[in-house]
Scaffold this motif. Structure first.
Motif, PDB file in Angstrom:
ATOM      1  N   VAL A  76       0.824  -1.201   0.000  1.00  0.00           N
ATOM      2  CA  VAL A  76       0.000   0.000   0.000  1.00  0.00           C
ATOM      3  C   VAL A  76       0.863   1.258   0.000  1.00  0.00           C
ATOM      4  N   GLU A  77       2.062   1.176   0.596  1.00  0.00           N
ATOM      5  CA  GLU A  77       2.929   2.355   0.606  1.00  0.00           C
ATOM      6  C   GLU A  77       3.403   2.690  -0.798  1.00  0.00           C
ATOM      7  N   ALA A  78       3.782   1.662  -1.579  1.00  0.00           N
ATOM      8  CA  ALA A  78       4.197   1.901  -2.960  1.00  0.00           C
ATOM      9  C   ALA A  78       3.038   2.440  -3.783  1.00  0.00           C
ATOM     10  N   ALA A  79       1.837   1.913  -3.538  1.00  0.00           N
ATOM     11  CA  ALA A  79       0.673   2.336  -4.304  1.00  0.00           C
ATOM     12  C   ALA A  79       0.299   3.786  -4.039  1.00  0.00           C
ATOM     13  N   GLU A  80       0.533   4.259  -2.819  1.00  0.00           N
ATOM     14  CA  GLU A  80       0.095   5.597  -2.443  1.00  0.00           C
ATOM     15  C   GLU A  80       1.201   6.649  -2.466  1.00  0.00           C
ATOM     16  N   THR A  81       2.451   6.237  -2.704  1.00  0.00           N
ATOM     17  CA  THR A  81       3.527   7.226  -2.802  1.00  0.00           C
ATOM     18  C   THR A  81       3.250   8.165  -3.973  1.00  0.00           C
ATOM     19  N   PRO A  82       3.231   9.475  -3.756  1.00  0.00           N
ATOM     20  CA  PRO A  82       2.915  10.419  -4.835  1.00  0.00           C
ATOM     21  C   PRO A  82       3.928  10.345  -5.975  1.00  0.00           C
ATOM     22  N   ILE A  83       3.435  10.548  -7.182  1.00  0.00           N
ATOM     23  CA  ILE A  83       4.260  10.585  -8.391  1.00  0.00           C
ATOM     24  C   ILE A  83       4.022  11.930  -9.071  1.00  0.00           C
ATOM     25  N   LEU A  84       5.083  12.676  -9.293  1.00  0.00           N
ATOM     26  CA  LEU A  84       4.998  13.992  -9.934  1.00  0.00           C
ATOM     27  C   LEU A  84       5.571  13.907 -11.335  1.00  0.00           C
ATOM     28  N   LEU A  85       4.810  14.362 -12.333  1.00  0.00           N
ATOM     29  CA  LEU A  85       5.236  14.313 -13.729  1.00  0.00           C
ATOM     30  C   LEU A  85       5.578  15.718 -14.213  1.00  0.00           C
ATOM     31  N   VAL A  86       6.748  15.848 -14.846  1.00  0.00           N
ATOM     32  CA  VAL A  86       7.272  17.153 -15.263  1.00  0.00           C
ATOM     33  C   VAL A  86       7.537  17.121 -16.775  1.00  0.00           C
ATOM     34  N   ARG A 110      -1.857   8.185  -6.442  1.00  0.00           N
ATOM     35  CA  ARG A 110      -1.762   9.647  -6.447  1.00  0.00           C
ATOM     36  C   ARG A 110      -0.738  10.102  -7.473  1.00  0.00           C
ATOM     37  N   LEU A 111      -1.226  10.764  -8.493  1.00  0.00           N
ATOM     38  CA  LEU A 111      -0.348  11.327  -9.521  1.00  0.00           C
ATOM     39  C   LEU A 111      -0.607  12.816  -9.640  1.00  0.00           C
ATOM     40  N   GLU A 112       0.482  13.569  -9.744  1.00  0.00           N
ATOM     41  CA  GLU A 112       0.407  15.019  -9.873  1.00  0.00           C
ATOM     42  C   GLU A 112       1.108  15.425 -11.169  1.00  0.00           C
ATOM     43  N   THR A 113       0.465  16.283 -11.940  1.00  0.00           N
ATOM     44  CA  THR A 113       1.113  16.851 -13.123  1.00  0.00           C
ATOM     45  C   THR A 113       1.104  18.366 -13.000  1.00  0.00           C
ATOM     46  N   ILE A 114       2.190  18.989 -13.404  1.00  0.00           N
ATOM     47  CA  ILE A 114       2.308  20.441 -13.281  1.00  0.00           C
ATOM     48  C   ILE A 114       2.700  21.049 -14.626  1.00  0.00           C
ATOM     49  N   ASN A 115       2.441  22.320 -14.762  1.00  0.00           N
ATOM     50  CA  ASN A 115       2.927  23.101 -15.901  1.00  0.00           C
ATOM     51  C   ASN A 115       3.909  24.147 -15.397  1.00  0.00           C
ATOM     52  N   TYR A 116       5.049  24.250 -16.049  1.00  0.00           N
ATOM     53  CA  TYR A 116       5.910  25.405 -15.799  1.00  0.00           C
ATOM     54  C   TYR A 116       5.881  26.267 -17.062  1.00  0.00           C
ATOM     55  N   SER A 117       6.309  27.489 -16.949  1.00  0.00           N
ATOM     56  CA  SER A 117       6.140  28.461 -18.025  1.00  0.00           C
ATOM     57  C   SER A 117       6.911  28.065 -19.286  1.00  0.00           C
ATOM     58  N   ILE A 118       6.279  28.289 -20.448  1.00  0.00           N
ATOM     59  CA  ILE A 118       6.983  28.057 -21.709  1.00  0.00           C
ATOM     60  C   ILE A 118       8.089  29.094 -21.916  1.00  0.00           C
ATOM     61  N   PHE A 119       8.092  30.121 -21.089  1.00  0.00           N
ATOM     62  CA  PHE A 119       9.128  31.156 -21.183  1.00  0.00           C
ATOM     63  C   PHE A 119      10.279  30.906 -20.213  1.00  0.00           C
ATOM     64  N   THR A 120      10.317  29.710 -19.633  1.00  0.00           N
ATOM     65  CA  THR A 120      11.420  29.352 -18.740  1.00  0.00           C
ATOM     66  C   THR A 120      12.746  29.546 -19.467  1.00  0.00           C
ATOM     67  N   HIS A 121      13.671  30.239 -18.836  1.00  0.00           N
ATOM     68  CA  HIS A 121      14.944  30.537 -19.499  1.00  0.00           C
ATOM     69  C   HIS A 121      16.150  30.057 -18.708  1.00  0.00           C
ATOM     70  N   ASP A 122      15.902  29.367 -17.577  1.00  0.00           N
ATOM     71  CA  ASP A 122      17.030  28.943 -16.758  1.00  0.00           C
ATOM     72  C   ASP A 122      16.680  27.636 -16.042  1.00  0.00           C
ATOM     73  N   ILE A 123      17.480  26.602 -16.256  1.00  0.00           N
ATOM     74  CA  ILE A 123      17.254  25.298 -15.631  1.00  0.00           C
ATOM     75  C   ILE A 123      17.337  25.406 -14.114  1.00  0.00           C
ATOM     76  N   ARG A 124      18.273  26.175 -13.633  1.00  0.00           N
ATOM     77  CA  ARG A 124      18.465  26.276 -12.185  1.00  0.00           C
ATOM     78  C   ARG A 124      17.245  26.882 -11.502  1.00  0.00           C
ATOM     79  N   ALA A 125      16.706  27.949 -12.074  1.00  0.00           N
ATOM     80  CA  ALA A 125      15.525  28.587 -11.498  1.00  0.00           C
ATOM     81  C   ALA A 125      14.325  27.643 -11.559  1.00  0.00           C
ATOM     82  N   ALA A 126      14.182  26.932 -12.685  1.00  0.00           N
ATOM     83  CA  ALA A 126      13.077  25.982 -12.814  1.00  0.00           C
ATOM     84  C   ALA A 126      13.209  24.852 -11.800  1.00  0.00           C
TER      85      ALA A 126
END
Length: 325
Positions: A76-86, A110-126
């Motif tokens: 159950v722990e593996a099943a419920e560990t959150p997964i974030l997709l980037v 539990r799956l989470e998907t996020i959007n970051y800006s298409i204008f991202t200009h720096d890997i470190r900041a992202a």
């Protein structure tokens, strides 16, 4: 910074042509074209909202189909560990439509998907922004460590967070799909701050190649000989002596098709069903991979062996590569 040589470009193009001119390569190219058309249709929907979640509430199982119920019963722990997709550059979370549904069908709750800006200009900041998102999920769910899956540049952002910003404390497994771990010649076709970071030999690439002390995260790295975004294609493999990496080489899979490929979905599901902190095998009857460092020769898995049933090696046993037919 490394310079692009005509000979290097010609060699990379030749490798892609060789991969394409096979039955598998031609089928992969057709699938890539079809999926890109479908993805363009889904793209506007992926722009709605900054994030989206698939959450299974509670621990009741009787309403779930057998495929989903099995993982929750076994672990159950593996099943419920959150997964974030980037997602990757100039994309959004719609790229994970198929992968997200595949993971849900296999019992992940539990799956989470996020959007970051298409204008991202720096890997470190992202990467710093990604860290804030990971910490939000950790605080919300109570799980100290989650999984992250990154497609293309999304994997590079996640790698920077894990290895340079202390993110290994919160990321159990990082899966990358077609990520330019060693840069891509394609980044020379456009000149801005972000593309300069994505070039082979850039300051960012040198920073990522620097020693990493006691990284706790395990890496599952998929790359393909038909990837049209990472040139040369083998630059999507990850070799670092301080990291626990399992490289999986695919044949005839395009860059955008990586998140929808059946072997990829199956392999990710199998790996994330095992939560051992060292990455050693925890399922009886499954052989662990041999220990190798990144400087050793590449290991090849015979085609008749299903490499997805093998688990990740212990930390600092790097350089293992599985080649999928």
């Amino acid at each position: 910074m490394a310079r692009v040589s005509p000979r290097g470009i010609a060699a990379a193009v030749g490798e892609v042509a060789a991969a394409l001119l096979t039955p598998t390569g031609l089928a992969g190219a057709a699938l890539e074209a079809t999926w890109m058309g479908l993805h363009l249709g889904l793209y506007p929907l992926g722009l709605l909202g900054a994030r989206a979640s698939n959450r299974r509430e509670g621990y009741r199982l009787e309403h779930l189909p057998p495929s989903q119920r099995g993982l929750a019963i076994q672990n159950v722990e593996a099943a419920e560990t959150p997964i974030l997709l980037v997602h990757g550059m100039v994309d959004n979370r719609s790229i994970f439509t198929v992968l997200r549904r595949g993971l849900v069908r296999r019992g992940f709750g539990r799956l989470e998907t996020i959007n970051y800006s298409i204008f991202t200009h720096d890997i470190r900041a992202a990467a710093a922004d990604l860290g804030a998102e990971v910490e939000r999920i950790v605080e919300e769910t109570g799980y100290e460590r989650i999984h992250v899956i990154g497609h293309s540049m999304g994997g590079l952002i996640a790698r920077y967070y894990v290895t340079r910003l202390g993110g290994d404390q919160h990321v159990h497994t990082l899966v990358t799909l077609g990520t330019p771990h060693q840069g891509s010649y394609l980044a020379y076709t456009w000149n801005n701050g972000l593309t300069r970071q994505l070039r082979p030999g850039s300051a960012l690439m040198r920073e990522l190649a620097a020693p990493v002390k006691d990284c706790q995260t395990r890496f599952l790295v998929y790359w393909s000989d038909l990837d049209q975004a990472v040139v040369p294609q083998r630059n999507a493999a990850l070799h670092h002596r301080d990291l626990n990496v399992h490289n999986i080489e695919l044949h005839g899979v395009g860059h955008m098709s990586l998140p929808i490929t059946g072997t990829v979905v199956h392999g990710i599901s199998t790996a994330l069903a095992h939560l051992d902190t060292s990455g050693a095998t925890v399922t009886p009857g499954v052989s662990s991979l041999e220990s190798r460092r990144s400087g050793s020769s590449t290991a090849r898995t015979p085609a008749q062996v299903d490499p997805q049933t093998a688990q990740i090696t212990p930390r600092k046993a790097l350089g293992r590569t599985t080649r999928m037919p």
